[in-house]
Design a protein around this motif. Structure first.
Motif, PDB file in Angstrom:
ATOM      1  N   PRO A   1      12.553  -0.965  -3.208  1.00  0.00           N
ATOM      2  CA  PRO A   1      12.037  -1.198  -1.846  1.00  0.00           C
ATOM      3  C   PRO A   1      10.575  -0.770  -1.736  1.00  0.00           C
ATOM      4  O   PRO A   1      10.153   0.224  -2.344  1.00  0.00           O
ATOM      5  N   VAL A   2       9.816  -1.502  -0.948  1.00  0.00           N
ATOM      6  CA  VAL A   2       8.414  -1.169  -0.737  1.00  0.00           C
ATOM      7  C   VAL A   2       8.276   0.160  -0.006  1.00  0.00           C
ATOM      8  O   VAL A   2       7.213   0.798  -0.061  1.00  0.00           O
ATOM      9  N   SER A   3       9.338   0.606   0.654  1.00  0.00           N
ATOM     10  CA  SER A   3       9.311   1.933   1.271  1.00  0.00           C
ATOM     11  C   SER A   3       9.085   3.019   0.215  1.00  0.00           C
ATOM     12  O   SER A   3       8.636   4.119   0.537  1.00  0.00           O
ATOM     13  N   GLU A   4       9.365   2.704  -1.042  1.00  0.00           N
ATOM     14  CA  GLU A   4       9.090   3.622  -2.150  1.00  0.00           C
ATOM     15  C   GLU A   4       7.844   3.142  -2.900  1.00  0.00           C
ATOM     16  O   GLU A   4       7.820   3.052  -4.137  1.00  0.00           O
ATOM     17  N   ALA A   5       6.801   2.868  -2.145  1.00  0.00           N
ATOM     18  CA  ALA A   5       5.586   2.290  -2.727  1.00  0.00           C
ATOM     19  C   ALA A   5       4.963   3.187  -3.787  1.00  0.00           C
ATOM     20  O   ALA A   5       4.334   2.702  -4.736  1.00  0.00           O
ATOM     21  N   GLY A   6       5.121   4.502  -3.635  1.00  0.00           N
ATOM     22  CA  GLY A   6       4.557   5.413  -4.620  1.00  0.00           C
ATOM     23  C   GLY A   6       5.117   5.175  -6.004  1.00  0.00           C
ATOM     24  O   GLY A   6       4.382   5.212  -7.006  1.00  0.00           O
ATOM     25  N   LYS A   7       6.412   4.907  -6.086  1.00  0.00           N
ATOM     26  CA  LYS A   7       7.042   4.642  -7.378  1.00  0.00           C
ATOM     27  C   LYS A   7       6.497   3.340  -7.981  1.00  0.00           C
ATOM     28  O   LYS A   7       6.237   3.263  -9.187  1.00  0.00           O
ATOM     29  N   ILE A   8       6.294   2.326  -7.140  1.00  0.00           N
ATOM     30  CA  ILE A   8       5.762   1.047  -7.618  1.00  0.00           C
ATOM     31  C   ILE A   8       4.338   1.229  -8.139  1.00  0.00           C
ATOM     32  O   ILE A   8       3.980   0.731  -9.213  1.00  0.00           O
TER      33      ILE A   8
END
Length: 711
Positions: free
Chosen positions: A409-416
């Motif tokens: 999910p983009v809500s976990e943008a830090g991981k991406i």
């Protein structure tokens, strides 16, 4: 005397084993200049016959004797593959007449004379001085055709073991010796030191204190001197810089010809439009050169700009159609028919969820800063335009493909972002394996009634696995039936495979963009994200039937890669283009009215006369499209009449100017006397508000293209 062979062996071993020390470039340049000055004085004395040969030999021995082993090894090792400055110095010294008995002072015997070096202009590169103990000189000499000094020696380089062997290459060339001395004398600075030329760029400019001698004369940097000497005593002009040969690949396209309405009244094509051509052309022009003609696709140049067209109203079709008829800027005897489409805008709250897979080429060809680094930063920008529930997966490929990040999910943008930042380039390019892995990942995370798309970022250099373009096309065609679309972000130059990128995007129901700057990445992936990600109509085709009673000839400007057969229009199995949310599409026809002197095709003497029908009509326009997810198409149609002839607004005039510019870049086959100045005048007057500055940038491009053409 110590056997020089043993000394040479020890020296070579030391050169290979010793780490490369840091070299004071300024001190090195000054040392070389001082040596050159001493040579210059000696050569002048030689020319005046005031210095005996034995005295010149002693001068050379003393000069070589001043260089100790501890000095020469640090100097030679960093320049082992590029000592062109030393090469010129040594060859010039040898050419002053220090041969035969002149070398007896060094304890060396001359070899038989080499009578000639040939009739072509020659350059001797990579001459390296090695000073073993007891002052026995060994000169390693590689004689080969002129090359850039930053290249390593050829594998066929010839090692000559003694100074007389190298000298013998120039025996008997008294005139050449005088030429070398004159070349240096003509470039003597105010303090007597040589004012030298840097490479092929012209006379060196004194720009920094480190680059000048005490009197302000430009100094020579080691490895920077390139010069060719022509026979006959003349100095050959410095060669012009040679552009590295480009391996960019573009599809070979024939420009749409003029067609006779009486014989071929119907024109059919797909209206999907990318913008990759414009960005690539801009990069070339901004670099000071004109692009390859095949890189210029007129429709992509025209559709790069966001025109102010009105969208559909109420419950109409997903897009509105706006035909306009105006005079052709480059031919007063023809008319331009502009057909414009504008899709409706999706309300932000109604945007479907997205399932995106970033397929990133991490092969060795992506190492340059304008490739992988630009891709990573571009995709980071794109994350800002996605919703928190949208998902992003990452697949990378080099020698093989692998999943770097499962759908997240983009809500976990830090991981991406962390995964994006960790990417590096190296290895071969298994592009097909990467495409297969990306489709599999997208299908596993498929979102019903959502956007499912693979975004491939690459320079297109596929060289491992499935590399045949037709096979890749067939694979992508089959995969679009799964509901997953494929879009392309092309990057780089010199090895960019535009032809493959266009094929994959068109057959993957996606779009193709070219990213040359972060500003372009923001335009494509942020500002225009809705039009590229969220389709509102699929398989959109356009068909225009011209009336032979009013129109004698026509030609479609651009869209060569999107032409369809006449029967394809009603065949719902034939793929066509997509229109995204808020998307604008512009198509231009140049038409020749009946009776116009601009006609290029004669009537057939025995041809069938078409009956005039609908004398007020110029043409009949039909469009077919499918609603997203539907299999049956819908039809929109309307006549185009003289009533559509209006005073063109600034949007129509600007589009016409861009089309004229693009045709000039392709050779101007149909633009008569139209010029870059005409483009500047027309586009400048129609620039309009230009919120993002793209139209002002276009005017700069035209000016630079005019300058490049003049050169």
């Amino acid at each position: 005397m110590t056997d020089p062979t043993d000394d040479i062996a020890r020296l070579k071993a030391a050169l290979k084993a010793a780490p490369a020390p840091e070299v004071d470039q300024t001190a090195m340049a000054r040392a070389v200049a001082a040596a050159r000055q001493e040579f210059f004085e000696a050569s002048q004395g030689s020319a005046q016959s005031t210095r005996p040969k034995q005295q010149r030999a002693n001068w050379l021995a003393n000069l070589l004797g001043r260089v100790s082993m501890s000095t020469i090894i640090p100097v030679l090792r960093p320049y082992y593959y590029g000592g062109a400055s030393l090469a010129v110095m040594v060859v010039a010294v040898m050419s002053t007449g220090l041969h035969e008995k002149g070398f007896e002072g060094l304890g060396l015997s001359p070899l038989p004379e080499v009578s000639s070096l040939g009739n072509e202009a020659e350059r001797v590169a990579d001459v390296r001085i090695v000073q073993p103990p007891e002052r026995d000189a060994t000169i390693a000499h590689a004689a080969r055709p002129a090359t850039r000094v930053d290249q390593p020696p050829s594998d066929q380089a010839v090692e000559l073991d003694t100074a007389p062997q190298a000298l013998s290459l120039l025996e008997g060339r008294e005139q050449r010796r005088t030429t070398v001395a004159k070349a240096l004398a003509d470039r003597t600075g105010s303090n007597g030191g040589p004012v030298l030329q840097r490479g092929a760029a012209g006379a060196a400019a004194c720009t920094t204190a480190a680059g000048c001698d005490q009197a302000g004369s430009p100094q020579l940097a080691v490895g920077d001197f390139e010069r060719s000497y022509a026979p006959g005593g003349e100095i050959a002009p410095a060669p012009a810089p040679v552009e590295p040969q480009s391996r960019d690949r573009f599809a070979e396209l024939e420009i749409n010809p003029v067609k006779l309405v009486a014989e071929e009244p119907v024109s059919t094509f797909s209206i999907d439009v990318d913008t990759a051509s414009y960005a690539f052309v801009r990069r070339a022009i901004m670099s000071g050169r004109l692009p390859p003609e095949q890189a210029v696709r007129v429709e992509e140049m025209v559709n790069y700009f966001a025109y102010d067209y009105a969208g559909p109203q109420g419950g109409e079709a997903p897009f509105a159609v706006h035909p306009v008829l105006m005079q052709t800027p480059w031919n007063p005897d023809t008319q331009l028919l502009r057909i414009a489409l504008k899709g409706y805008d999706i309300v932000p709250t109604e945007k479907p969820r997205s399932n995106l897979v970033f397929l990133i080429d991490t092969s060795g060809s992506m190492q340059s800063p304008d490739k992988l680094n630009l891709v990573v930063n571009s995709l980071r920008l794109m994350l800002d335009s996605l919703g928190p529930e949208d998902k992003v997966g990452i697949v990378t490929y080099a020698g093989r493909a692998g999943v770097a990040l499962p759908p997240t999910p983009v809500s976990e943008a830090g991981k991406i972002r962390n995964v994006l930042n960790s990417l590096g380039a190296g290895g071969s390019t298994a592009g097909a394996a990467g495409i297969e892995a990306a489709y599999a990942l997208a299908e596993d995370a498929f979102v019903e009634d959502g956007v499912n798309r693979v975004i491939l970022a690459t320079d297109g250099d596929f060289n491992v696995g499935l590399t045949d373009q037709n096979q890749l096309k067939g694979y992508v065609e089959r995969k679009r039936e799964s509901g997953v679309m494929l879009s392309i972000l092309g990057v780089g130059q010199g090895n960019y495979n535009d032809a493959l990128m266009q094929t994959l995007a068109q057959n993957g129901n996606g779009t193709a963009a070219y990213i040359d700057t972060l500003a372009e990445a923001r335009k494509v992936l942020v500002e225009e994200a809705s039009s590229t990600l969220f389709p509102i109509a699929q398989d959109v085709k356009i068909q225009v039937e011209f009336n032979p009673a009013t129109v004698a000839e026509y030609r479609l400007i651009g869209y060569e890669t999107r032409a369809l057969n006449r029967e394809d229009f009603n065949n719902d199995k034939v793929d066509a283009g997509e229109i995204g949310s808020g998307h604008r599409v512009t198509a231009l026809y140049e038409i020749t009215p009946v009776g116009s002197p601009a006609r290029q095709i004669d009537d057939l003497r025995y041809g069938k006369q078409n009956p005039a029908s609908g004398g007020a009509e110029l043409a009949f326009l039909k469009l077919r499209y499918k609603e997203p997810g539907e299999t049956a198409s819908k039809l929109i149609s309307r006549p185009i009449t003289q009533g559509d002839t209006v005073e063109p607004d600034s949007e129509a005039r600007f589009a016409a100017a861009v089309a004229g510019f693009a045709q000039l870049l392709r050779g101007g086959r149909y633009t008569r006397d139209y010029s870059y100045d005409d483009v500047l005048e027309a586009a400048g007057a129609a620039k309009g508000a230009d919120r993002w500055g793209y139209r002002a940038e276009f005017l700069t491009m035209v000016r630079l293209a005019k300058s490049a053409q003049d050169r």
